[in-house]
Design a protein around this motif. Structure first.
Motif, PDB file in Angstrom:
ATOM      1  N   PHE A 133     149.016  24.174 -23.729  1.00 27.89           N
ATOM      2  CA  PHE A 133     150.455  24.138 -23.984  1.00 27.89           C
ATOM      3  C   PHE A 133     150.911  25.435 -24.646  1.00 27.89           C
ATOM      4  N   GLU A 134     150.004  26.108 -25.326  1.00 27.20           N
ATOM      5  CA  GLU A 134     150.341  27.291 -26.107  1.00 27.20           C
ATOM      6  C   GLU A 134     150.096  28.607 -25.369  1.00 27.20           C
ATOM      7  N   ASN A 135     149.527  28.536 -24.161  1.00 29.77           N
ATOM      8  CA  ASN A 135     149.118  29.760 -23.468  1.00 29.77           C
ATOM      9  C   ASN A 135     150.103  30.168 -22.378  1.00 29.77           C
ATOM     10  N   TRP A 136     150.181  31.461 -22.149  1.00 30.05           N
ATOM     11  CA  TRP A 136     151.043  31.963 -21.082  1.00 30.05           C
ATOM     12  C   TRP A 136     150.479  31.603 -19.707  1.00 30.05           C
ATOM     13  N   SER A 137     149.177  31.722 -19.521  1.00 29.13           N
ATOM     14  CA  SER A 137     148.546  31.362 -18.259  1.00 29.13           C
ATOM     15  C   SER A 137     147.707  30.103 -18.454  1.00 29.13           C
ATOM     16  N   TYR A 138     147.355  29.443 -17.347  1.00 28.86           N
ATOM     17  CA  TYR A 138     146.572  28.212 -17.447  1.00 28.86           C
ATOM     18  C   TYR A 138     145.069  28.499 -17.364  1.00 28.86           C
ATOM     19  N   GLN A 139     144.649  29.257 -16.353  1.00 28.33           N
ATOM     20  CA  GLN A 139     143.252  29.664 -16.248  1.00 28.33           C
ATOM     21  C   GLN A 139     143.065  30.941 -17.069  1.00 28.33           C
ATOM     22  N   PRO A 140     142.340  30.873 -18.185  1.00 28.45           N
ATOM     23  CA  PRO A 140     142.170  32.071 -19.013  1.00 28.45           C
ATOM     24  C   PRO A 140     141.363  33.146 -18.291  1.00 28.45           C
TER      25      PRO A 140
ATOM     26  N   PHE B 238     162.675  28.732 -18.558  1.00 28.59           N
ATOM     27  CA  PHE B 238     161.886  29.354 -17.498  1.00 28.59           C
ATOM     28  C   PHE B 238     161.174  30.593 -18.026  1.00 28.59           C
ATOM     29  N   ALA B 239     159.976  30.832 -17.506  1.00 29.07           N
ATOM     30  CA  ALA B 239     159.230  32.041 -17.871  1.00 29.07           C
ATOM     31  C   ALA B 239     158.293  32.415 -16.729  1.00 29.07           C
ATOM     32  N   TRP B 240     158.053  33.712 -16.604  1.00 25.86           N
ATOM     33  CA  TRP B 240     157.175  34.238 -15.558  1.00 25.86           C
ATOM     34  C   TRP B 240     156.157  35.155 -16.215  1.00 25.86           C
ATOM     35  N   ASN B 241     154.886  34.931 -15.862  1.00 26.62           N
ATOM     36  CA  ASN B 241     153.800  35.665 -16.491  1.00 26.62           C
ATOM     37  C   ASN B 241     152.897  36.289 -15.435  1.00 26.62           C
ATOM     38  N   VAL B 242     152.502  37.546 -15.640  1.00 31.28           N
ATOM     39  CA  VAL B 242     151.511  38.197 -14.784  1.00 31.28           C
ATOM     40  C   VAL B 242     150.465  38.832 -15.681  1.00 31.28           C
ATOM     41  N   GLY B 243     149.234  38.885 -15.206  1.00 29.82           N
ATOM     42  CA  GLY B 243     148.189  39.502 -16.011  1.00 29.82           C
ATOM     43  C   GLY B 243     146.830  39.366 -15.377  1.00 29.82           C
ATOM     44  N   GLY B 244     145.836  39.727 -16.140  1.00 26.93           N
ATOM     45  CA  GLY B 244     144.463  39.651 -15.667  1.00 26.93           C
ATOM     46  C   GLY B 244     143.538  40.403 -16.589  1.00 26.93           C
TER      47      GLY B 244
ATOM     48  N   PHE C 154     121.461  30.003 -11.326  1.00 27.70           N
ATOM     49  CA  PHE C 154     122.052  31.331 -11.444  1.00 27.70           C
ATOM     50  C   PHE C 154     121.332  32.031 -12.593  1.00 27.70           C
ATOM     51  N   THR C 155     120.669  33.128 -12.313  1.00 26.14           N
ATOM     52  CA  THR C 155     119.784  33.726 -13.319  1.00 26.14           C
ATOM     53  C   THR C 155     120.558  34.398 -14.444  1.00 26.14           C
ATOM     54  N   ALA C 156     119.954  34.383 -15.606  1.00 28.21           N
ATOM     55  CA  ALA C 156     120.498  35.063 -16.779  1.00 28.21           C
ATOM     56  C   ALA C 156     119.362  35.784 -17.479  1.00 28.21           C
ATOM     57  N   ASN C 157     118.624  36.590 -16.697  1.00 33.16           N
ATOM     58  CA  ASN C 157     117.491  37.340 -17.239  1.00 33.16           C
ATOM     59  C   ASN C 157     117.973  38.664 -17.805  1.00 33.16           C
ATOM     60  N   ILE C 158     117.165  39.228 -18.714  1.00 32.61           N
ATOM     61  CA  ILE C 158     117.539  40.533 -19.254  1.00 32.61           C
ATOM     62  C   ILE C 158     117.582  41.543 -18.103  1.00 32.61           C
ATOM     63  N   GLY C 159     118.618  42.335 -18.084  1.00 34.39           N
ATOM     64  CA  GLY C 159     118.789  43.306 -17.009  1.00 34.39           C
ATOM     65  C   GLY C 159     119.659  42.829 -15.867  1.00 34.39           C
ATOM     66  N   ASP C 160     119.871  41.506 -15.742  1.00 34.90           N
ATOM     67  CA  ASP C 160     120.755  40.989 -14.690  1.00 34.90           C
ATOM     68  C   ASP C 160     122.194  41.420 -14.988  1.00 34.90           C
ATOM     69  N   LYS C 161     122.837  42.039 -14.015  1.00 31.69           N
ATOM     70  CA  LYS C 161     124.191  42.546 -14.233  1.00 31.69           C
ATOM     71  C   LYS C 161     125.238  41.507 -13.842  1.00 31.69           C
ATOM     72  N   PHE C 162     126.374  41.574 -14.524  1.00 32.18           N
ATOM     73  CA  PHE C 162     127.525  40.765 -14.150  1.00 32.18           C
ATOM     74  C   PHE C 162     128.783  41.544 -14.468  1.00 32.18           C
ATOM     75  N   ASP C 163     129.539  41.848 -13.424  1.00 24.59           N
ATOM     76  CA  ASP C 163     130.830  42.517 -13.558  1.00 24.59           C
ATOM     77  C   ASP C 163     131.854  41.711 -12.772  1.00 24.59           C
ATOM     78  N   ALA C 164     132.986  41.431 -13.390  1.00 20.90           N
ATOM     79  CA  ALA C 164     133.984  40.596 -12.733  1.00 20.90           C
ATOM     80  C   ALA C 164     135.385  40.994 -13.190  1.00 20.90           C
ATOM     81  N   TRP C 165     136.362  40.657 -12.349  1.00 21.36           N
ATOM     82  CA  TRP C 165     137.765  40.885 -12.713  1.00 21.36           C
ATOM     83  C   TRP C 165     138.607  39.737 -12.159  1.00 21.36           C
ATOM     84  N   ASP C 166     139.804  39.583 -12.722  1.00 19.22           N
ATOM     85  CA  ASP C 166     140.711  38.529 -12.265  1.00 19.22           C
ATOM     86  C   ASP C 166     142.150  38.998 -12.423  1.00 19.22           C
ATOM     87  N   ALA C 167     143.043  38.389 -11.643  1.00 21.31           N
ATOM     88  CA  ALA C 167     144.478  38.636 -11.746  1.00 21.31           C
ATOM     89  C   ALA C 167     145.199  37.327 -11.462  1.00 21.31           C
ATOM     90  N   SER C 168     146.288  37.091 -12.171  1.00 23.58           N
ATOM     91  CA  SER C 168     147.013  35.837 -11.987  1.00 23.58           C
ATOM     92  C   SER C 168     148.501  36.045 -12.202  1.00 23.58           C
TER      93      SER C 168
END
Length: 455
Positions: free
Chosen positions: A181-188, A335-341, A370-384
């Motif tokens: 209820f307090e956030n601008w977007s629903y999926q953080p 009414f409100a409109w939010n964009v971000g990522g 889904f592995t989480a070993n040392i050295g395993d890389k994870f890079d991700a981005w999002d936009a909403s």
């Protein structure tokens, strides 16, 4: 003569009594310190409640009730209707009760307490990522899973308030609130969704001025019901709002949170800035505009890893670098409109939310985790982008579109993460074929409808 003396005494007495009354009026009384951050309306901020007063308020108890219901649809339409990599969503193509919070704040003679439930899918989605519950005896997940906040404490009328609380409380690392209820977007964005929603321990809140909060933590660990190693988690938070239209927040943490690795230490710094740069309530179009910026940097050190990798390559990098930016425009109060990522860089994947089903890397482990070993890389981005309809202070309707991508297969694809049929073994009574693997994909686009009611 006696009458004259008596009359003089009466007049003198009246004059002295009048002067005494006037003197009493001129003695300055002690003005109580103002409530912190009460000098302005901060309901515009991302992660803050826009309600100006509590509906369920009384002398000893201030109640709060939230109903959060959502419907989401992925472009992949996974066969098992499972959502991967989110704490706000859990089921695809279904109407889901995400969060039911019932409780409030108790207050009497400086003694205080708060209790809030968390019924709905979040009571499973959030605790499943805390593997400390498997350390030692007793089922901590069942003991705490339906509680989002529960603490007791004491308030001192010093400065603008000092509070000492013990129990489970919200962390607010990553700016966004646990209550949508307090956030601008629903999926953080990843910065919020992959950092802790709760702490279990003790906190000390101090308000030296009405514009400054300093908070210290002594806790079991990073979103941990229990404690893995001998070192507890420690940290602090500072919030400074010099003006109604501006605020700064920093949250900093150190702890030993890796299971079975007592020599590995985690550090994390989370920093946010918010600015409302336009405010014209009488305008016919846009009436307010604001943005929020959050940047996090953290790392783990020891137990075979270093923050940014050793020169000889024997100790891989184990760090967390992320950020998110949101911009919001209001059109009146309804009414409100939010964009971000945002983005997330996390080699070692020590803060990546584990996929579910047969891809789960937390207990009960999947057959193809889904592995989480040392050295395993994870890079991700999002936009909403999000559109809010707020007919009054007690309800918000949200329509949102979000796109997320990762450098490795991570999100649920058409084949799902459960089985070829989409059902679990508990229903089919059979195991998955040895050749089957969870269908993970590198990107997803998602449409979200949500209704959040709060009293």
């Amino acid at each position: 003569m006696i009458k004259q003396i008596s009359l003089l005494l009466i007049v003198t007495s009246l004059v002295l009594h009048s002067q005494a009354q006037d003197t009493t009026k001129t003695i300055p009384s002690k003005v109580p310190a103002s409530e912190p951050f009460a000098f302005g309306d901060f309901g515009w901020q991302n992660g803050n409640n826009r309600q100006k007063s509590a509906l369920l308020d009384s002398k000893y108890f201030t109640g709060s009730v939230t109903f959060d219901v959502n419907y989401t649809q992925s472009n992949h339409q996974p066969i098992d209707n499972t959502v991967v990599g989110s704490t706000a969503l859990s089921r695809n193509g279904e109407i889901q009760v995400s969060f039911v919070g019932i409780g409030g704040d108790f207050h009497y003679n400086n003694v205080r307490g708060r209790f809030m439930t968390q019924f709905g899918t979040r009571s499973t989605v959030v605790p499943r990522n805390d593997v400390s519950q498997y350390h030692g005896q007793y089922n901590l997940a069942d003991a705490y899973k339906y509680i989002s906040e529960a603490y007791g404490g004491y308030h001192w009328d010093k400065w603008h308030g000092i509070n000492l609380d013990a129990g489970i409380f919200m962390s607010y690392i990553g700016l966004m609130s646990y209550n949508n209820f307090e956030n601008w977007s629903y999926q953080p964005s990843y910065t919020s969704d992959n950092t802790p929603w709760f702490f279990n321990g003790v906190r000390l809140q101090m308000f030296p001025t009405e514009k400054l909060k300093i908070e210290a933590w002594f806790i079991n660990g990073w979103q941990s019901y229990a404690k893995f190693n001998k070192m507890p988690g420690m940290g602090f938070s500072v919030k400074y709002a010099p003006k109604e239209y501006m605020s700064f927040i920093t949250n900093d943490y150190v702890g030993s949170d890796a299971a079975g690795l007592p020599k590995r230490t985690r550090f994390h710094s989370d920093n946010s800035f918010q600015l409302r740069y336009y405010n014209n309530p009488k305008a016919k179009g846009a009436t307010k505009a604001a943005f929020s910026i959050t940047g996090d940097i953290g790392f783990e050190n020891g137990g075979g890893v270093t923050p940014f990798g050793s020169k000889d390559g024997t100790a891989p990098a184990q760090n967390f670098i992320s950020g998110m930016v949101y911009h919001r425009i209001w059109f009146g109060d309804k009414f409100a409109w939010n964009v971000g990522g945002g983005y997330m860089h996390n080699p070692g994947r020590y803060l990546v939310l584990s996929p579910t089903g047969e891809a789960s890397s937390v207990p009960p482990y999947g057959s193809n985790p889904f592995t989480a070993n040392i050295g395993d890389k994870f890079d991700a981005w999002d936009a909403s982008t999000t559109f809010d309809f707020m007919p009054n202070d007690y309800i918000t309707w949200k329509v949102e579109f979000v796109h997320r991508e990762a450098n490795v297969p991570y999100f649920a694809g058409p084949g799902g993460v459960t089985s070829p049929s989409g059902y679990t073994a508990a229903l089919t009574g059979s195991s998955n074929p040895p050749t089957w693997t969870p269908d993970l994909v590198k990107s997803e686009s998602r449409f979200i409808l949500a209704m959040v009611v709060r009293f």
